[in-house]
Design a protein around this motif. Structure first.
Motif, mmCIF file in Angstrom:
data_model
loop_
_atom_site.group_PDB
_atom_site.id
_atom_site.type_symbol
_atom_site.label_atom_id
_atom_site.label_comp_id
_atom_site.label_asym_id
_atom_site.label_seq_id
_atom_site.Cartn_x
_atom_site.Cartn_y
_atom_site.Cartn_z
ATOM 1 N N GLY A 129 96.217 60.646 -7.769
ATOM 2 C CA GLY A 129 95.465 61.893 -7.739
ATOM 3 C C GLY A 129 94.861 62.139 -9.112
ATOM 4 O O GLY A 129 95.527 61.996 -10.141
ATOM 5 N N GLN A 189 86.239 62.788 -5.110
ATOM 6 C CA GLN A 189 87.230 63.212 -4.123
ATOM 7 C C GLN A 189 88.567 63.559 -4.756
ATOM 8 O O GLN A 189 89.498 63.974 -4.065
ATOM 9 C CB GLN A 189 87.431 62.124 -3.070
ATOM 10 C CG GLN A 189 86.169 61.813 -2.291
ATOM 11 C CD GLN A 189 86.393 60.786 -1.189
ATOM 12 O OE1 GLN A 189 87.500 60.295 -0.984
ATOM 13 N NE2 GLN A 189 85.341 60.460 -0.470
ATOM 14 N N ARG A 190 88.686 63.354 -6.072
ATOM 15 C CA ARG A 190 89.896 63.673 -6.834
ATOM 16 C C ARG A 190 91.106 62.878 -6.358
ATOM 17 O O ARG A 190 92.236 63.271 -6.553
ATOM 18 C CB ARG A 190 90.205 65.186 -6.816
ATOM 19 C CG ARG A 190 89.063 66.046 -7.300
ATOM 20 C CD ARG A 190 89.491 67.468 -7.574
ATOM 21 N NE ARG A 190 90.415 67.523 -8.709
ATOM 22 C CZ ARG A 190 90.047 67.490 -9.987
ATOM 23 N NH1 ARG A 190 88.776 67.381 -10.302
ATOM 24 N NH2 ARG A 190 90.944 67.555 -10.950
ATOM 25 N N ARG A 191 90.872 61.743 -5.717
ATOM 26 C CA ARG A 191 91.972 60.886 -5.264
ATOM 27 C C ARG A 191 91.401 59.542 -4.843
ATOM 28 O O ARG A 191 90.318 59.463 -4.283
ATOM 29 C CB ARG A 191 92.709 61.512 -4.082
ATOM 30 C CG ARG A 191 93.811 60.630 -3.509
ATOM 31 C CD ARG A 191 94.632 61.381 -2.495
ATOM 32 N NE ARG A 191 95.341 62.477 -3.106
ATOM 33 C CZ ARG A 191 96.470 62.339 -3.800
ATOM 34 N NH1 ARG A 191 97.002 61.146 -3.970
ATOM 35 N NH2 ARG A 191 97.061 63.380 -4.328
ATOM 36 N N LEU A 197 96.759 71.843 -8.103
ATOM 37 C CA LEU A 197 95.623 72.269 -7.301
ATOM 38 C C LEU A 197 95.451 73.770 -7.430
ATOM 39 O O LEU A 197 96.436 74.499 -7.607
ATOM 40 C CB LEU A 197 95.841 71.913 -5.829
ATOM 41 C CG LEU A 197 96.033 70.431 -5.504
ATOM 42 C CD1 LEU A 197 96.443 70.269 -4.055
ATOM 43 C CD2 LEU A 197 94.757 69.671 -5.789
ATOM 44 N N ALA A 238 92.318 74.065 1.464
ATOM 45 C CA ALA A 238 92.012 73.060 0.438
ATOM 46 C C ALA A 238 93.282 72.328 0.009
ATOM 47 O O ALA A 238 93.280 71.099 -0.153
ATOM 48 C CB ALA A 238 91.345 73.736 -0.766
ATOM 49 N N VAL A 239 94.370 73.066 -0.166
ATOM 50 C CA VAL A 239 95.641 72.437 -0.541
ATOM 51 C C VAL A 239 96.127 71.521 0.574
ATOM 52 O O VAL A 239 96.569 70.391 0.331
ATOM 53 C CB VAL A 239 96.693 73.516 -0.864
ATOM 54 C CG1 VAL A 239 98.090 72.905 -0.959
ATOM 55 C CG2 VAL A 239 96.349 74.234 -2.162
ATOM 56 N N GLU A 249 94.394 69.991 2.885
ATOM 57 C CA GLU A 249 93.549 68.801 2.978
ATOM 58 C C GLU A 249 93.916 67.797 1.887
ATOM 59 O O GLU A 249 93.984 66.583 2.141
ATOM 60 C CB GLU A 249 92.083 69.201 2.852
ATOM 61 C CG GLU A 249 91.107 68.050 3.021
ATOM 62 C CD GLU A 249 89.663 68.497 2.969
ATOM 63 O OE1 GLU A 249 88.784 67.619 2.939
ATOM 64 O OE2 GLU A 249 89.413 69.721 2.952
ATOM 65 N N HIS A 250 94.174 68.282 0.682
ATOM 66 C CA HIS A 250 94.533 67.387 -0.418
ATOM 67 C C HIS A 250 95.891 66.729 -0.164
ATOM 68 O O HIS A 250 96.058 65.530 -0.364
ATOM 69 C CB HIS A 250 94.559 68.167 -1.728
ATOM 70 C CG HIS A 250 94.651 67.284 -2.937
ATOM 71 N ND1 HIS A 250 93.566 66.984 -3.722
ATOM 72 C CD2 HIS A 250 95.701 66.636 -3.480
ATOM 73 C CE1 HIS A 250 93.938 66.169 -4.699
ATOM 74 N NE2 HIS A 250 95.236 65.957 -4.585
ATOM 75 N N ARG A 256 96.089 63.789 2.156
ATOM 76 C CA ARG A 256 95.594 62.515 1.641
ATOM 77 C C ARG A 256 96.670 61.774 0.861
ATOM 78 O O ARG A 256 96.483 60.618 0.484
ATOM 79 C CB ARG A 256 94.389 62.740 0.721
ATOM 80 C CG ARG A 256 93.156 63.300 1.406
ATOM 81 C CD ARG A 256 91.936 63.100 0.510
ATOM 82 N NE ARG A 256 90.793 63.869 0.994
ATOM 83 C CZ ARG A 256 90.319 64.937 0.387
ATOM 84 N NH1 ARG A 256 90.872 65.358 -0.732
ATOM 85 N NH2 ARG A 256 89.291 65.587 0.871
ATOM 86 N N SER A 257 97.775 62.447 0.572
ATOM 87 C CA SER A 257 98.834 61.819 -0.214
ATOM 88 C C SER A 257 99.459 60.663 0.553
ATOM 89 O O SER A 257 99.609 60.725 1.782
ATOM 90 C CB SER A 257 99.918 62.845 -0.560
ATOM 91 O OG SER A 257 101.069 62.215 -1.097
#
Length: 453
Positions: free
Chosen positions: A28, A53-55, A212, A281-282, A284-285, A288-289
């Motif tokens: 990330g 995309q910050r990741r 975030l 937003a949190v 969704e992020h 992706r983890s």
């Protein structure tokens, strides 16, 4: 603290004359240096995607980890590979603190770093690399401090979410004090909880959660952890609240229920009680983890793999899903908000049309279904829930979803209407239910929906 990271990354960029990027252990993005020049090749698709995309993707992570970066204690050189979207070579500086890797600093090499001695195997490192590694160690200390603070907040959040009413006020006060001291939290700020299901807890040295906007604290909990009883409820009532009676049981067809799966609870600050955009937003992020969407260690299947028939029972579970509870300004309300978020995640995981992220207040009938205790399937519907009858179960559910309209059902399933009638006849024979009877249809519809939770 984010400004500290940016300053240190800029120091490394200046020392080596190359654009640098800092990522956490889960890839990330934390900070990145300026990229000068108009040449598109200064960047490559991997670096561009990471910044935008910050990741980085799971495939990119696996590609880089194959070079041993997670085990490295000195700088590593990563060669370019245009086929993988890596047009530029890189130097990776592992960011460690007390032996634990917390992240990576990446330096793009346009050719002027090719002959730079990285050290190792008895050869001294170039002074610029040595200086950069010292700066990386300072970054590691900051990330370790952040992880420690986040762990303490997570422990307090976990304690609150499973607290009993009698001690809830004291636990909420302790969490408030810690949030105030660490994040300058003030009373009356609207909050909600995001639940991510499932969440891999097998890596005890996993990197801290990303910083975030709005994310205050997070902790892992069993999806079936006992919900605290409501004020005035006795223990028997508590056992039946929000589906907790099903902890440890199996769902339809012997599949482990959601209760056996670990979930992540994330505390999110909102701009207003009804504005859940920061929570989305949190969520969704977090989805992706690499730790999101992982199956339990026992009986683990490949991430994203189907675990059953098409849309019947037992149905395939989504790789991962997130639920969002209703906003509140009271910390003492968070246990109820957690149950809402978890129920929403369970529903989203079972019902694709809800999407990978859904709010509790958008669940419709699933608000009731997720609140039911996890009892055994109704005897009449039980035979239909076996894997051998997955196609019949799917047909019956789509028929009921279409309000019993044969033409819509046949079109949705892509079958002839006569085939539909034949299958529905088999459903009636197998269950003993009359699909022309409203109460029988209600029973069947609820049982089919509930079986996937």
């Amino acid at each position: 603290m984010r400004g500290d990271y940016q300053q240190l990354v800029d120091e490394i960029s200046a020392a080596l004359g190359a654009p640098a990027t800092l990522e956490d252990r889960d890839f990330g993005l934390i900070a990145f240096g300026a990229h000068e020049g108009d040449d598109d090749e200064v960047m490559d698709p991997v670096r561009t995607r990471s910044i935008l995309q910050r990741r980085s993707t799971a495939a990119v992570r696996a590609w880089f980890e194959a070079f041993g970066i997670a085990r490295a204690r000195t700088a590593l050189r990563i060669p370019p590979d245009p086929a993988a979207g890596v047009f530029k070579g890189r130097i990776c500086l592992p960011v460690r603190h007390r032996g634990i890797v917390h992240g990576y600093v990446w330096l793009l090499d346009d050719g002027h770093l090719t002959d730079l001695e990285l050290g190792g195997r008895g050869a001294p490192a170039d002074p610029r690399i040595a200086q950069a590694m010292e700066t990386a160690a300072r970054i590691g200390a900051l990330l370790a401090d952040e992880a420690r603070a986040g762990s303490e907040l997570g422990d307090l959040l976990r304690e609150l979410l499973v607290s009993q009413p009698a001690g809830r006020a004291a636990t909420a006060a302790a969490l408030h004090e810690a949030l105030r001291d660490t994040l300058r939290f003030t009373p009356g700020v609207p909050l909600t909880v995001v639940a991510v299901l499932p969440w891999d807890t097998s890596d005890t040295d996993a990197a801290p959660l990303p910083s975030l906007p709005g994310l205050l604290a997070a902790c892992a909990l069993p999806a079936g952890s006992p919900a605290p009883p409501a004020e005035g409820a006795d223990e028997a009532d508590a056992a039946a609240q929000h589906g907790n009676g099903h902890q440890g049981r199996s769902g339809a067809g012997g599949r482990p229920s959601s209760a056996a799966v670990p979930a992540l609870a994330a505390l999110v600050r909102l701009r207003s009680a009804g504005a859940l955009t920061p929570a989305h937003a949190v969520a969704e992020h977090l989805l992706r983890s690499p730790r999101a969407g992982a199956a339990p260690a026992e009986g683990r299947s490949p991430r994203g793999a189907s675990r059953g028939g098409p849309a019947g029972h037992p149905s395939p579970l989504r790789p991962g899903a997130a639920g969002i509870g209703v906003g509140t300004t009271e910390l003492t309300d968070l246990p109820a908000t957690w149950r809402e978020a978890l129920d929403a995640a369970r529903a989203a995981r079972a019902e694709p049309r809800l999407g990978p992220i859904t709010q509790w207040d958008s669940l419709g009938p699933y608000r009731m279904l997720t609140a039911l205790p996890g009892i055994a399937p109704d005897p009449a519907v039980g035979p239909l829930l076996s894997p051998a009858h997955a196609e019949l179960a799917r047909t019956a559910e789509v028929f009921l979803d279409c309000a019993g309209q044969a033409s819509r059902t046949a079109q949705a399933l892509g079958i002839h209407r006569q085939t539909l009638y034949y299958r529905l006849g088999r459903v009636e024979k197998l269950t003993g239910l009359d699909l022309a009877d409203g109460e029988h249809r209600l029973l069947l519809h609820m049982a089919l929906k509930a079986a996937r939770l």
